[in-house]
Design a protein around this motif. Structure first.
Motif, PDB file in Angstrom:
ATOM      1  N   ARG A 140       8.761   3.767  -5.714  1.00  0.00           N
ATOM      2  CA  ARG A 140       7.838   2.724  -6.166  1.00  0.00           C
ATOM      3  C   ARG A 140       8.228   1.318  -5.732  1.00  0.00           C
ATOM      4  O   ARG A 140       7.371   0.467  -5.498  1.00  0.00           O
ATOM      5  CB  ARG A 140       7.741   2.749  -7.694  1.00  0.00           C
ATOM      6  N   ARG A 141       9.518   1.034  -5.637  1.00  0.00           N
ATOM      7  CA  ARG A 141       9.927  -0.374  -5.518  1.00  0.00           C
ATOM      8  C   ARG A 141       9.623  -0.984  -4.150  1.00  0.00           C
ATOM      9  O   ARG A 141       9.484  -2.204  -4.046  1.00  0.00           O
ATOM     10  CB  ARG A 141      11.399  -0.522  -5.892  1.00  0.00           C
ATOM     11  N   ARG A 142       9.521  -0.169  -3.095  1.00  0.00           N
ATOM     12  CA  ARG A 142       9.140  -0.747  -1.797  1.00  0.00           C
ATOM     13  C   ARG A 142       7.719  -1.315  -1.872  1.00  0.00           C
ATOM     14  O   ARG A 142       7.436  -2.396  -1.342  1.00  0.00           O
ATOM     15  CB  ARG A 142       9.234   0.309  -0.702  1.00  0.00           C
ATOM     16  N   ASP A 143       6.820  -0.576  -2.526  1.00  0.00           N
ATOM     17  CA  ASP A 143       5.465  -1.076  -2.697  1.00  0.00           C
ATOM     18  C   ASP A 143       5.461  -2.358  -3.521  1.00  0.00           C
ATOM     19  O   ASP A 143       4.747  -3.317  -3.194  1.00  0.00           O
ATOM     20  CB  ASP A 143       4.610  -0.003  -3.373  1.00  0.00           C
ATOM     21  N   MET A 144       6.270  -2.414  -4.555  1.00  0.00           N
ATOM     22  CA  MET A 144       6.326  -3.618  -5.385  1.00  0.00           C
ATOM     23  C   MET A 144       6.921  -4.787  -4.617  1.00  0.00           C
ATOM     24  O   MET A 144       6.521  -5.939  -4.811  1.00  0.00           O
ATOM     25  CB  MET A 144       7.117  -3.341  -6.666  1.00  0.00           C
ATOM     26  N   ALA A 145       7.869  -4.513  -3.721  1.00  0.00           N
ATOM     27  CA  ALA A 145       8.433  -5.583  -2.897  1.00  0.00           C
ATOM     28  C   ALA A 145       7.379  -6.201  -1.996  1.00  0.00           C
ATOM     29  O   ALA A 145       7.508  -7.360  -1.577  1.00  0.00           O
ATOM     30  CB  ALA A 145       9.587  -5.042  -2.056  1.00  0.00           C
ATOM     31  N   LEU A 146       6.320  -5.433  -1.722  1.00  0.00           N
ATOM     32  CA  LEU A 146       5.211  -5.925  -0.901  1.00  0.00           C
ATOM     33  C   LEU A 146       4.062  -6.452  -1.754  1.00  0.00           C
ATOM     34  O   LEU A 146       2.945  -6.617  -1.265  1.00  0.00           O
ATOM     35  CB  LEU A 146       4.712  -4.803   0.016  1.00  0.00           C
ATOM     36  N   GLY A 147       4.342  -6.715  -3.015  1.00  0.00           N
ATOM     37  CA  GLY A 147       3.342  -7.317  -3.892  1.00  0.00           C
ATOM     38  C   GLY A 147       2.453  -6.331  -4.601  1.00  0.00           C
ATOM     39  O   GLY A 147       1.490  -6.738  -5.255  1.00  0.00           O
ATOM     40  N   ASN A 364       2.144   4.487   0.826  1.00  0.00           N
ATOM     41  CA  ASN A 364       1.301   3.811  -0.151  1.00  0.00           C
ATOM     42  C   ASN A 364      -0.051   3.469   0.451  1.00  0.00           C
ATOM     43  O   ASN A 364      -0.231   3.432   1.675  1.00  0.00           O
ATOM     44  CB  ASN A 364       1.974   2.540  -0.655  1.00  0.00           C
ATOM     45  N   LEU A 365      -1.019   3.219  -0.418  1.00  0.00           N
ATOM     46  CA  LEU A 365      -2.335   2.732  -0.010  1.00  0.00           C
ATOM     47  C   LEU A 365      -2.522   1.347  -0.617  1.00  0.00           C
ATOM     48  O   LEU A 365      -2.672   1.224  -1.840  1.00  0.00           O
ATOM     49  CB  LEU A 365      -3.436   3.677  -0.511  1.00  0.00           C
ATOM     50  N   PRO A 366      -2.499   0.284   0.193  1.00  0.00           N
ATOM     51  CA  PRO A 366      -2.653  -1.061  -0.366  1.00  0.00           C
ATOM     52  C   PRO A 366      -3.937  -1.243  -1.172  1.00  0.00           C
ATOM     53  O   PRO A 366      -3.962  -2.026  -2.129  1.00  0.00           O
ATOM     54  CB  PRO A 366      -2.642  -1.959   0.878  1.00  0.00           C
ATOM     55  N   GLU A 367      -5.007  -0.527  -0.817  1.00  0.00           N
ATOM     56  CA  GLU A 367      -6.257  -0.630  -1.578  1.00  0.00           C
ATOM     57  C   GLU A 367      -6.095  -0.090  -2.995  1.00  0.00           C
ATOM     58  O   GLU A 367      -6.875  -0.429  -3.888  1.00  0.00           O
ATOM     59  CB  GLU A 367      -7.369   0.145  -0.863  1.00  0.00           C
ATOM     60  N   VAL A 368      -5.084   0.750  -3.202  1.00  0.00           N
ATOM     61  CA  VAL A 368      -4.807   1.299  -4.525  1.00  0.00           C
ATOM     62  C   VAL A 368      -3.839   0.404  -5.290  1.00  0.00           C
ATOM     63  O   VAL A 368      -4.090   0.025  -6.435  1.00  0.00           O
ATOM     64  CB  VAL A 368      -4.237   2.730  -4.411  1.00  0.00           C
ATOM     65  N   ARG A 372       0.603  -5.908  -0.004  1.00  0.00           N
ATOM     66  CA  ARG A 372       0.144  -6.648   1.178  1.00  0.00           C
ATOM     67  C   ARG A 372       0.029  -5.759   2.405  1.00  0.00           C
ATOM     68  O   ARG A 372      -0.692  -6.080   3.351  1.00  0.00           O
ATOM     69  CB  ARG A 372       1.107  -7.803   1.480  1.00  0.00           C
ATOM     70  N   ALA A 373       0.780  -4.658   2.421  1.00  0.00           N
ATOM     71  CA  ALA A 373       0.794  -3.798   3.592  1.00  0.00           C
ATOM     72  C   ALA A 373       1.236  -2.406   3.179  1.00  0.00           C
ATOM     73  O   ALA A 373       1.840  -2.204   2.118  1.00  0.00           O
ATOM     74  CB  ALA A 373       1.751  -4.347   4.656  1.00  0.00           C
ATOM     75  N   SER A 374       0.945  -1.434   4.023  1.00  0.00           N
ATOM     76  CA  SER A 374       1.469  -0.093   3.825  1.00  0.00           C
ATOM     77  C   SER A 374       2.866  -0.011   4.417  1.00  0.00           C
ATOM     78  O   SER A 374       3.219  -0.779   5.321  1.00  0.00           O
ATOM     79  CB  SER A 374       0.551   0.949   4.460  1.00  0.00           C
ATOM     80  N   ALA A 375       3.665   0.931   3.918  1.00  0.00           N
ATOM     81  CA  ALA A 375       5.051   1.038   4.376  1.00  0.00           C
ATOM     82  C   ALA A 375       5.606   2.399   3.999  1.00  0.00           C
ATOM     83  O   ALA A 375       5.128   3.042   3.051  1.00  0.00           O
ATOM     84  CB  ALA A 375       5.911  -0.053   3.734  1.00  0.00           C
TER      85      ALA A 375
END
Length: 389
Positions: A140-147, A364-368, A372-375
Motif C-alpha cells: 500500500r505505501r508506494r501508492d500513498m507515496a504517490l499521493g 495500482n490504478l490511479p483512477e481508484v 499521481r501515477a501508477s507504479a
C-alpha cells in the motif's frame, strides 16, 4: 524502475496471502500465472489462534511499541505457517514458487492528514526466511507515496480478470470493509473503485460483544435474522460524512468501530435491542453499497460478490433487495458465476500483484486510489540460500 526493465510476469507458481480486517484467518492461495493470467491451483484458510486474534482486535493508538513489534513477528510466523501448509496440501516444494505476495495484517490505515500512512504488520523478512520463498510485501505505501489512498488495490486484479466488453458490471468485496470495483463495458471509460463503508467489521464486533467465547461472527446471519431494522438508527448512520464523500476514498476499523456506532449523533439516546442493532448494521452495509453503485455506475447489469460476507444469506438478500429498488435490471451473484471462487479472490490478487512487482509492472490504478501515477507496488525480500526453518 525504468521502462526498459518491464516485461511480462514470469510464468509459474505464486502464493498470495491475505489477512483482512475481519481477522478471521489467513487466506492462502496457490496461483498459476500463464501469460499474466491467474488460475487457482489450491487454497486454504489458516486459522488465527484465539489469543493472537484477540490481541489484533485490541490494537489501537494506545498499543505499546513492544507489543506491536511482538505482533509483527507473530503475524509473520503465522503467514509463513499458512504458506507451508498450503504447499504441503498441494505437494509443491518452496523452491517451485517464484514469489509470495503478502498483504500483511492492517492495524492502522490513515489516508488523510499532514502525514498520510498505513501499517500492515507481518515482517516479510521473517516470512522469506521461514519459507525460503522470495516475498513481496508492503503493497500500500508506494501508492500513498504517490499521493494515493493506498487502497483498495484489488480493483486492478478485478479489471484484468473480470472486465467484459459492452457490459457494465461491478465487483463487491464484502470483507471487514465493503469495497466496490466499477468495470465499465466501454474501453474508453476507466475502471474505478472505492471503499463504500463497513461490512463484517461492525457486524463481527457487535456479535462478539454479545457472544463472548462464541465463534466470533454471526454464522449465516442467523442472529441478525431474528432482529428488525431500526429505520431511525439506520437513517442516522447513513448521515455520516464518509458515505457522502466522493471517491477516491478508503477506510477501516479505525473509523468504523463500536465507538463510532455508539456515538450520540449516530445512536441517539440509546441503541435498540442487540439483535435489532445487528439487523440494522446489515441494512447499513446493503444501503451504503447499493446507493454508491447506483450513483457511480447506473448502467450496471451485474454485481458480482466475493469475500466472507458472500456466505451471509441475510446480508446477500438485503443487498439484492436494496439493489432491486434502485437498479432493478442488475443481477447479483457470487464471483463463482464468472469463474472466480469468492473465498480466494483477494489472496489470488496478491499473488498476481507479486508477479507484476517482480516484472516491474504497475499494480495500482490511479483512477481508484487517487495516486499521481501508477507504479510497481511493495518491497521485494529475496529468499536467499537458506532452507525453510
Amino acid at each position: 524502475m525504468s521502462q526498459g526493465n518491464r516485461h511480462a510476469p514470469r510464468n509459474g507458481l505464486y502464493v498470495g496471502l491475505m489477512s483482512g480486517t475481519s481477522i478471521d484467518g489467513v487466506d492462502a492461495a496457490l496461483v498459476q500465472l500463464d501469460a499474466g493470467r491467474p488460475s487457482l491451483v489450491t487454497a486454504l484458510n489458516h486459522p488465527i489462534p484465539a489469543p493472537l486474534a484477540t490481541a489484533l482486535h485490541r490494537v489501537s493508538g494506545q498499543t505499546g511499541l513492544d507489543a506491536l513489534l511482538d505482533l509483527d513477528q507473530q503475524v509473520a510466523a503465522l503467514h509463513a505457517d499458512a504458506t507451508l501448509a498450503l504447499l504441503a496440501r498441494a505437494g509443491v516444494a518452496p523452491g517451485d514458487i517464484i514469489a509470495l505476495g503478502s498483504h500483511g495484517q492492517t492495524v492502522h490505515h490513515r489516508p488523510h492528514g499532514p502525514f498520510p500512512t498505513t501499517l500492515q504488520i507481518g515482517d516479510p523478512s521473517l516470512i522469506a526466511a521461514r519459507t525460503g520463498i522470495t516475498t513481496v510485501a508492503d503493497f500500500r505505501r508506494r501508492d500513498m507515496a504517490l499521493g494515493g489512498q493506498g487502497a483498495p488495490l484489488v480493483p486492478a486484479f478485478h479489471a484484468a480478470c473480470l472486465r467484459q466488453p459492452r457490459q457494465d458490471r461491478a465487483v463487491l468485496n464484502l470483507g471487514g470493509i465493503a469495497n466496490l470495483t466499477l468495470l465499465p463495458g466501454a474501453a474508453e471509460h476507466p475502471v474505478t473503485g472505492f471503499d463504500t463503508g463497513p461490512a463484517n467489521t461492525l457486524l463481527d464486533a457487535w456479535f462478539r460483544r454479545h457472544h463472548p467465547g462464541g465463534p466470533g461472527y454471526d454464522r449465516q446471519g442467523r442472529w441478525a435474522a431474528a432482529g428488525r431494522t431500526d429505520t431511525g438508527l439506520l437513517d442516522r448512520l447513513l448521515q455520516d460524512p464518509y458515505f457522502h464523500q466522493p471517491p477516491p476514498k478508503s477506510t477501516g476499523p479505525e473509523y468504523f468501530n463500536l465507538d463510532w456506532l455508539a456515538h450520540p449523533r449516530q445512536a441517539g439516546s440509546t441503541l435498540p435491542a442487540p439483535q435489532d442493532t445487528q439487523r440494522t448494521l446489515i441494512a447499513l452495509t446493503a444501503e451504503s453499497v447499493t446507493r454508491a453503485l447506483a450513483s457511480a455506475l447506473p448502467g450496471a447489469a451485474a454485481l458480482y460478490v466475493c469475500g466472507g460476507g458472500v456466505h451471509n444469506p441475510v446480508l446477500m438478500d438485503a443487498i439484492s433487495a436494496a439493489l432491486g429498488d434502485r437498479l432493478p435490471g442488475c443481477r447479483v451473484a457470487p464471483t463463482s458465476a464468472i469463474g472466480l471462487d469468492p473465498d480466494w479472490v483477494e489472496a489470488m490478487a496478491f499473488a498476481w500483484l507479486a508477479g507484476r512487482t517482480l516484472a516491474g509492472l504497475p499494480g495500482n490504478l490511479p483512477e481508484v486510489t487517487g495516486a499521481r501515477a501508477s507504479a510497481p507496488l511493495g518491497g521485494i525480500y529475496p529468499a536467499g540460500c537458506d532452507t525453510p526453518a
